[in-house]
Design a protein around this motif. Structure first.
Motif, PDB file in Angstrom:
ATOM      1  N   ASP A  53       0.877  -1.183   0.000  1.00  0.00           N
ATOM      2  CA  ASP A  53       0.000   0.000   0.000  1.00  0.00           C
ATOM      3  C   ASP A  53       0.909   1.225   0.000  1.00  0.00           C
ATOM      4  O   ASP A  53       1.570   1.529   0.997  1.00  0.00           O
ATOM      5  N   LEU A  54       0.922   1.891  -1.129  1.00  0.00           N
ATOM      6  CA  LEU A  54       1.816   3.030  -1.341  1.00  0.00           C
ATOM      7  C   LEU A  54       1.140   4.312  -0.845  1.00  0.00           C
ATOM      8  O   LEU A  54      -0.021   4.557  -1.175  1.00  0.00           O
ATOM      9  N   GLY A  74       2.931  -1.464   4.292  1.00  0.00           N
ATOM     10  CA  GLY A  74       2.517  -0.094   4.031  1.00  0.00           C
ATOM     11  C   GLY A  74       3.741   0.800   3.956  1.00  0.00           C
ATOM     12  O   GLY A  74       4.695   0.626   4.723  1.00  0.00           O
ATOM     13  N   LEU A  75       3.702   1.738   3.041  1.00  0.00           N
ATOM     14  CA  LEU A  75       4.833   2.674   2.887  1.00  0.00           C
ATOM     15  C   LEU A  75       4.289   4.097   2.852  1.00  0.00           C
ATOM     16  O   LEU A  75       3.311   4.386   2.162  1.00  0.00           O
ATOM     17  N   ASP A  76       4.927   4.954   3.602  1.00  0.00           N
ATOM     18  CA  ASP A  76       4.519   6.361   3.608  1.00  0.00           C
ATOM     19  C   ASP A  76       5.724   7.217   3.986  1.00  0.00           C
ATOM     20  O   ASP A  76       6.654   6.759   4.664  1.00  0.00           O
ATOM     21  N   LEU A  77       5.655   8.470   3.569  1.00  0.00           N
ATOM     22  CA  LEU A  77       6.735   9.413   3.858  1.00  0.00           C
ATOM     23  C   LEU A  77       6.588  10.024   5.255  1.00  0.00           C
ATOM     24  O   LEU A  77       7.556  10.524   5.820  1.00  0.00           O
ATOM     25  N   SER A  78       5.373   9.976   5.794  1.00  0.00           N
ATOM     26  CA  SER A  78       5.112  10.649   7.069  1.00  0.00           C
ATOM     27  C   SER A  78       5.240   9.691   8.252  1.00  0.00           C
ATOM     28  O   SER A  78       4.441   8.775   8.421  1.00  0.00           O
ATOM     29  N   GLU A  79       6.220   9.957   9.085  1.00  0.00           N
ATOM     30  CA  GLU A  79       6.385   9.127  10.282  1.00  0.00           C
ATOM     31  C   GLU A  79       5.191   9.281  11.228  1.00  0.00           C
ATOM     32  O   GLU A  79       4.867   8.374  11.997  1.00  0.00           O
ATOM     33  N   CYS A  95       8.909   3.757   6.392  1.00  0.00           N
ATOM     34  CA  CYS A  95       8.953   5.187   6.136  1.00  0.00           C
ATOM     35  C   CYS A  95       9.925   5.408   4.967  1.00  0.00           C
ATOM     36  O   CYS A  95      11.139   5.229   5.128  1.00  0.00           O
ATOM     37  N   ALA A  96       9.364   5.707   3.817  1.00  0.00           N
ATOM     38  CA  ALA A  96      10.196   5.876   2.619  1.00  0.00           C
ATOM     39  C   ALA A  96       9.451   6.735   1.614  1.00  0.00           C
ATOM     40  O   ALA A  96       8.260   7.029   1.772  1.00  0.00           O
ATOM     41  N   ASP A  97      10.197   7.121   0.571  1.00  0.00           N
ATOM     42  CA  ASP A  97       9.649   7.960  -0.489  1.00  0.00           C
ATOM     43  C   ASP A  97       9.167   7.074  -1.635  1.00  0.00           C
ATOM     44  O   ASP A  97       9.933   6.224  -2.117  1.00  0.00           O
ATOM     45  N   ALA A  98       7.934   7.273  -2.055  1.00  0.00           N
ATOM     46  CA  ALA A  98       7.373   6.475  -3.148  1.00  0.00           C
ATOM     47  C   ALA A  98       8.169   6.626  -4.431  1.00  0.00           C
ATOM     48  O   ALA A  98       8.067   5.779  -5.327  1.00  0.00           O
ATOM     49  N   LEU A 108       6.700  -7.901  -5.746  1.00  0.00           N
ATOM     50  CA  LEU A 108       5.339  -7.711  -5.225  1.00  0.00           C
ATOM     51  C   LEU A 108       4.325  -8.234  -6.232  1.00  0.00           C
ATOM     52  O   LEU A 108       4.549  -8.181  -7.441  1.00  0.00           O
ATOM     53  N   ASP A 109       3.210  -8.711  -5.706  1.00  0.00           N
ATOM     54  CA  ASP A 109       2.138  -9.184  -6.598  1.00  0.00           C
ATOM     55  C   ASP A 109       1.173  -8.060  -6.946  1.00  0.00           C
ATOM     56  O   ASP A 109       0.551  -8.095  -8.011  1.00  0.00           O
ATOM     57  N   ALA A 110       1.000  -7.105  -6.051  1.00  0.00           N
ATOM     58  CA  ALA A 110       0.065  -6.007  -6.300  1.00  0.00           C
ATOM     59  C   ALA A 110       0.496  -4.784  -5.504  1.00  0.00           C
ATOM     60  O   ALA A 110       1.090  -4.891  -4.420  1.00  0.00           O
ATOM     61  N   VAL A 111       0.209  -3.629  -6.079  1.00  0.00           N
ATOM     62  CA  VAL A 111       0.462  -2.352  -5.395  1.00  0.00           C
ATOM     63  C   VAL A 111      -0.836  -1.550  -5.468  1.00  0.00           C
ATOM     64  O   VAL A 111      -1.438  -1.425  -6.537  1.00  0.00           O
ATOM     65  N   VAL A 112      -1.253  -1.028  -4.324  1.00  0.00           N
ATOM     66  CA  VAL A 112      -2.428  -0.159  -4.301  1.00  0.00           C
ATOM     67  C   VAL A 112      -2.006   1.203  -3.755  1.00  0.00           C
ATOM     68  O   VAL A 112      -0.991   1.329  -3.066  1.00  0.00           O
ATOM     69  N   SER A 113      -2.807   2.202  -4.074  1.00  0.00           N
ATOM     70  CA  SER A 113      -2.602   3.510  -3.476  1.00  0.00           C
ATOM     71  C   SER A 113      -3.935   4.254  -3.464  1.00  0.00           C
ATOM     72  O   SER A 113      -4.544   4.422  -4.515  1.00  0.00           O
ATOM     73  N   ALA A 114      -4.361   4.627  -2.285  1.00  0.00           N
ATOM     74  CA  ALA A 114      -5.605   5.399  -2.139  1.00  0.00           C
ATOM     75  C   ALA A 114      -5.230   6.854  -1.923  1.00  0.00           C
ATOM     76  O   ALA A 114      -4.575   7.193  -0.929  1.00  0.00           O
ATOM     77  N   LEU A 115      -5.597   7.681  -2.872  1.00  0.00           N
ATOM     78  CA  LEU A 115      -5.337   9.115  -2.751  1.00  0.00           C
ATOM     79  C   LEU A 115      -3.855   9.444  -2.651  1.00  0.00           C
ATOM     80  O   LEU A 115      -3.486  10.449  -2.050  1.00  0.00           O
ATOM     81  N   GLY A 116      -3.044   8.556  -3.192  1.00  0.00           N
ATOM     82  CA  GLY A 116      -1.596   8.808  -3.165  1.00  0.00           C
ATOM     83  C   GLY A 116      -1.209   9.844  -4.206  1.00  0.00           C
ATOM     84  O   GLY A 116      -1.769   9.885  -5.303  1.00  0.00           O
TER      85      GLY A 116
END
Ligand SMILES: C[S@@+](CC[C@H](N)C(=O)[O-])C[C@H]1O[C@@H](n2cnc3c(N)ncnc32)[C@H](O)[C@@H]1O
Length: 118
Positions: A53-54, A74-79, A95-98, A108-116
Motif C-alpha cells: 500500500d503506497l 505499508g509505505l509512507d513518507l510521514s512518520e 517510512c520511505a519515499d514512493a 510484489l504481486d500487487a500495489v495499491v494507493s488510495a489518494l496517493g
C-alpha cells in the motif's frame, strides 16, 4: 496573496498535525456497506500474496486487504501517519519515499494507493 506557496511542505505539515485525518474523512463516505477503501480492495486479486500500500497514511487499505496468507506492507513518507498505522495494524510499515522504492523489481504481486500523490 502570498507568493511561492510550498504545497509539499504544507501537506507534510497537515499529515504531521492531523495523522489519520484522511482515513477519518474517507470512512465517513460509507453507503450500502461500502466505502472507497473497500471499493479499491475489490480490485486486488485474492491470489495476490505480497501487496504494497503506497502512501498508506494511517493504514486503512492495509487493514482492508488483510487476509490469511497475505503479506502486506505499508509505505509512507510521514512518520506521524505511520505511528497511527502501527497502532492499528500488525503489518510492517516503512517510512520511505514512493519515488525511491526500497523493494526489488518483481518482488510484489500487487500495489495499491488510495489518494496517493507524489
Ligand atoms: C491523502 S493521504 C492518503 C493516505 C491513505 N492512502 C488513505 O487513503 O487514508 C496521502 C499520503 O501520501 C503520503 N505521501 C506524500 N508524498 C509521499 C511520497 N513521496 N512518498 C510516500 N508517501 C507520500 C502522505 O504522507 C499521506 O499519508
Amino acid at each position: 496573496m502570498k507568493r511561492g506557496f510550498d504545497w509539499a511542505t504544507y501537506l507534510a505539515a497537515v499529515h504531521r498535525d492531523h495523522p489519520g485525518l484522511t482515513e477519518a474523512i474517507m470512512t465517513r463516505l460509507e453507503a450500502d456497506g461500502s466505502n472507497p477503501y473497500r471499493w479499491l480492495a475489490r480490485a486486488v486479486s485474492p491470489r495476490a500474496r505480497d501487496v504494497l500500500d503506497l502512501a498508506c497514511g494511517a493504514g486503512a487499505m492495509v487493514r482492508e486487504l488483510e487476509q490469511p496468507g497475505r503479506r502486506l506492507i505499508g509505505l509512507d513518507l510521514s512518520e506521524h501517519e505511520l505511528a497511527v498505522a502501527t497502532e492499528r495494524s500488525q503489518a510492517p510499515f516503512v517510512c520511505a519515499d514512493a519515488r525511491r522504492l526500497p523493494f526489488a523489481d518483481d518482488s510484489l504481486d500487487a500495489v495499491v494507493s488510495a489518494l496517493g500523490r507524489w
